[in-house]
Scaffold this active site. Structure first.
Site, PDB file in Angstrom:
ATOM      1  N   SER A 192       0.883  -1.172   0.000  1.00  0.00           N
ATOM      2  CA  SER A 192       0.000   0.000   0.000  1.00  0.00           C
ATOM      3  C   SER A 192       0.917   1.217   0.000  1.00  0.00           C
ATOM      4  O   SER A 192       2.139   1.077   0.011  1.00  0.00           O
ATOM      5  CB  SER A 192      -0.917   0.003   1.225  1.00  0.00           C
ATOM      6  OG  SER A 192      -0.167   0.333   2.384  1.00  0.00           O
ATOM      7  N   LYS A 211     -15.541  -0.397 -10.337  1.00  0.00           N
ATOM      8  CA  LYS A 211     -15.977  -1.756  -9.976  1.00  0.00           C
ATOM      9  C   LYS A 211     -16.585  -2.475 -11.186  1.00  0.00           C
ATOM     10  O   LYS A 211     -16.414  -3.693 -11.357  1.00  0.00           O
ATOM     11  CB  LYS A 211     -16.989  -1.714  -8.824  1.00  0.00           C
ATOM     12  CG  LYS A 211     -16.450  -1.156  -7.499  1.00  0.00           C
ATOM     13  CD  LYS A 211     -15.321  -1.968  -6.892  1.00  0.00           C
ATOM     14  CE  LYS A 211     -14.995  -1.524  -5.465  1.00  0.00           C
ATOM     15  NZ  LYS A 211     -13.693  -2.007  -4.987  1.00  0.00           N
TER      16      LYS A 211
HETATM   17  N1  LIG Z   1     -18.920  -5.301  -0.155  1.00  0.00           N
HETATM   18  C1  LIG Z   1     -19.133  -4.003   0.054  1.00  0.00           C
HETATM   19  O1  LIG Z   1     -20.263  -3.532  -0.014  1.00  0.00           O
HETATM   20  C2  LIG Z   1     -17.980  -3.111   0.415  1.00  0.00           C
HETATM   21  C3  LIG Z   1     -18.173  -2.101   1.363  1.00  0.00           C
HETATM   22  C4  LIG Z   1     -17.108  -1.270   1.660  1.00  0.00           C
HETATM   23  C5  LIG Z   1     -15.873  -1.435   1.021  1.00  0.00           C
HETATM   24  N2  LIG Z   1     -15.712  -2.413   0.103  1.00  0.00           N
HETATM   25  C6  LIG Z   1     -14.422  -2.566  -0.590  1.00  0.00           C
HETATM   26  O2  LIG Z   1     -13.467  -3.012   0.353  1.00  0.00           O
HETATM   27  C7  LIG Z   1     -12.166  -2.559  -0.050  1.00  0.00           C
HETATM   28  C8  LIG Z   1     -11.442  -1.823   1.076  1.00  0.00           C
HETATM   29  O3  LIG Z   1     -11.932  -2.183   2.293  1.00  0.00           O
HETATM   30  P1  LIG Z   1     -11.111  -2.151   3.644  1.00  0.00           P
HETATM   31  O4  LIG Z   1     -12.128  -2.065   4.683  1.00  0.00           O
HETATM   32  O5  LIG Z   1     -10.095  -3.232   3.658  1.00  0.00           O
HETATM   33  O6  LIG Z   1     -10.299  -0.766   3.572  1.00  0.00           O
HETATM   34  P2  LIG Z   1      -8.939  -0.406   4.232  1.00  0.00           P
HETATM   35  O7  LIG Z   1      -8.730  -1.100   5.538  1.00  0.00           O
HETATM   36  O8  LIG Z   1      -8.907   1.081   4.174  1.00  0.00           O
HETATM   37  O9  LIG Z   1      -7.832  -0.982   3.232  1.00  0.00           O
HETATM   38  C9  LIG Z   1      -7.621  -0.492   1.935  1.00  0.00           C
HETATM   39  C10 LIG Z   1      -6.191  -0.018   1.850  1.00  0.00           C
HETATM   40  O10 LIG Z   1      -5.870   0.283   0.485  1.00  0.00           O
HETATM   41  C11 LIG Z   1      -4.758   1.140   0.489  1.00  0.00           C
HETATM   42  N3  LIG Z   1      -4.821   2.035  -0.660  1.00  0.00           N
HETATM   43  C12 LIG Z   1      -5.760   2.968  -0.921  1.00  0.00           C
HETATM   44  N4  LIG Z   1      -5.410   3.667  -2.014  1.00  0.00           N
HETATM   45  C13 LIG Z   1      -4.225   3.144  -2.433  1.00  0.00           C
HETATM   46  C14 LIG Z   1      -3.346   3.466  -3.478  1.00  0.00           C
HETATM   47  N5  LIG Z   1      -3.569   4.502  -4.301  1.00  0.00           N
HETATM   48  N6  LIG Z   1      -2.222   2.723  -3.632  1.00  0.00           N
HETATM   49  C15 LIG Z   1      -1.931   1.715  -2.776  1.00  0.00           C
HETATM   50  N7  LIG Z   1      -2.724   1.375  -1.747  1.00  0.00           N
HETATM   51  C16 LIG Z   1      -3.853   2.093  -1.579  1.00  0.00           C
HETATM   52  C17 LIG Z   1      -4.835   1.982   1.784  1.00  0.00           C
HETATM   53  O11 LIG Z   1      -3.587   1.959   2.492  1.00  0.00           O
HETATM   54  P3  LIG Z   1      -2.579   3.207   2.370  1.00  0.00           P
HETATM   55  O12 LIG Z   1      -3.323   4.396   2.860  1.00  0.00           O
HETATM   56  O13 LIG Z   1      -1.406   2.808   3.193  1.00  0.00           O
HETATM   57  O14 LIG Z   1      -2.246   3.306   0.919  1.00  0.00           O
HETATM   58  C18 LIG Z   1      -5.937   1.296   2.594  1.00  0.00           C
HETATM   59  O15 LIG Z   1      -5.560   1.087   3.921  1.00  0.00           O
HETATM   60  C19 LIG Z   1     -12.378  -1.636  -1.216  1.00  0.00           C
HETATM   61  O16 LIG Z   1     -12.103  -2.327  -2.411  1.00  0.00           O
HETATM   62  C20 LIG Z   1     -13.840  -1.272  -1.109  1.00  0.00           C
HETATM   63  O17 LIG Z   1     -14.407  -0.871  -2.342  1.00  0.00           O
HETATM   64  C21 LIG Z   1     -16.727  -3.263  -0.194  1.00  0.00           C
END
Ligand SMILES: NC(=O)c1ccc[n+]([C@@H]2O[C@H](COP(=O)([O-])OP(=O)(O)OC[C@H]3O[C@@H](n4cnc5c(N)ncnc54)[C@H](OP(=O)(O)O)[C@@H]3O)[C@@H](O)[C@H]2O)c1
Length: 226
Positions: free
Chosen positions: A34, A154
């Site tokens: 990330s 998506k």
């Molecule tokens: N099923 C559903 O309805 C639902 C609901 C909500 C979310 N989601 C999906 O779940 C996923 C994320 O969920 P999560 O809860 O795991 O979030 P999370 O804990 O925030 O993890 C995602 C990580 O991606 C990294 N990231 C973001 N932008 C980036 C970039 N430009 N380059 C590299 N890394 C990047 C961030 O770390 P850094 O800040 O260190 O880069 C972030 O911590 C997403 O794909 C979202 O669309 C699905």
């Protein structure tokens, strides 16, 4: 270099960390990536900093990982870009933000799938070869103007996953668009259940058969068709 090895791209404190722990507990080596390097990370994880707003960083991240541990057999793409616009003004998102989100949601995903498939050619047939994208309902929900970059992303991601299944399924390679839902089919909101993702992703990695690529699943229940 022939160990079970998972790479999580976009590994944050929620889904990424829980998936990492689940696979590590089951004998996988874990690499996380990330912008911050996948914080908070375990000392045992290989951590690589990369910003997927620039798709060319994907190849650099894979190169670094490959030189250390070889090619990952399971890859999870969990990063997402979402600049919010106005519901009554779909094109209120500045072009550079649109481009940035599309890089994270689509171009870097494409680059990661390309790197993954190329790497799988070097791995023994005994290792599982599974690519999982963390999706949501937006690939089938129709346009939500305030969430345009996420929805476009998506939808395109689902297309890439389906295309990969059609193209590489005969090689035994497996691809999933994972979409956690509430039991009644509604979206789970802004905070996906990380443990449910970890469980679902581990089952997908260990199943030698391709399940439905549009993998809608419910916590404690598993795949559910809506
Ligand atoms: N099923 C559903 O309805 C639902 C609901 C909500 C979310 N989601 C999906 O779940 C996923 C994320 O969920 P999560 O809860 O795991 O979030 P999370 O804990 O925030 O993890 C995602 C990580 O991606 C990294 N990231 C973001 N932008 C980036 C970039 N430009 N380059 C590299 N890394 C990047 C961030 O770390 P850094 O800040 O260190 O880069 C972030 O911590 C997403 O794909 C979202 O669309 C699905």
């Amino acid at each position: 270099m022939n160990d079970k090895f998972i790479l999580i791209l976009g590994a944050g404190p929620n889904v990424g960390q829980h998936v990492a722990k689940k696979f590590a507990a089951n004998g996988y080596k874990v690499a996380v990536s990330s912008r911050s390097g996948g914080s908070p990370v375990s000392e045992d994880y290989l951590s690589v900093k990369a910003d997927f707003a620039d798709p060319t960083t994907v190849a650099s991240a894979f190169k670094q990982i490959r030189e250390t541990w070889g090619d990952p057999s399971v890859v999870v793409y969990n990063a997402a870009g979402a600049h919010f616009g106005h519901a009554d003004d779909a094109f209120s998102i500045p072009l550079e933000k649109f481009r940035e989100d599309l890089s994270v949601n689509v171009s870097s995903l494409y680059a990661a799938m390309q790197e993954t498939v190329n790497g799988w050619k070097n791995l023994p047939t005994t290792l599982p070869k599974v690519f999982i994208f963390t999706g949501n309902l937006l690939n089938v929900a129709g346009a939500r103007p305030a969430l345009l970059t996420l929805g476009v992303g998506k939808t395109a991601a689902a297309h890439l996953i389906e295309g990969a299944v059609k193209s590489y399924g005969s090689h035994g390679y497996r691809f999933y668009y994972a979409d956690e839902r509430n039991p009644n089919g509604t979206p789970v909101g802004t905070s996906p259940d990380a443990k449910a993702h970890a469980e679902a992703y581990f089952q997908l990695a260990e199943d030698p058969e391709q399940r439905p690529w549009d993998y809608t699943f419910v916590k404690f229940k598993g795949f559910t068709k809506f």
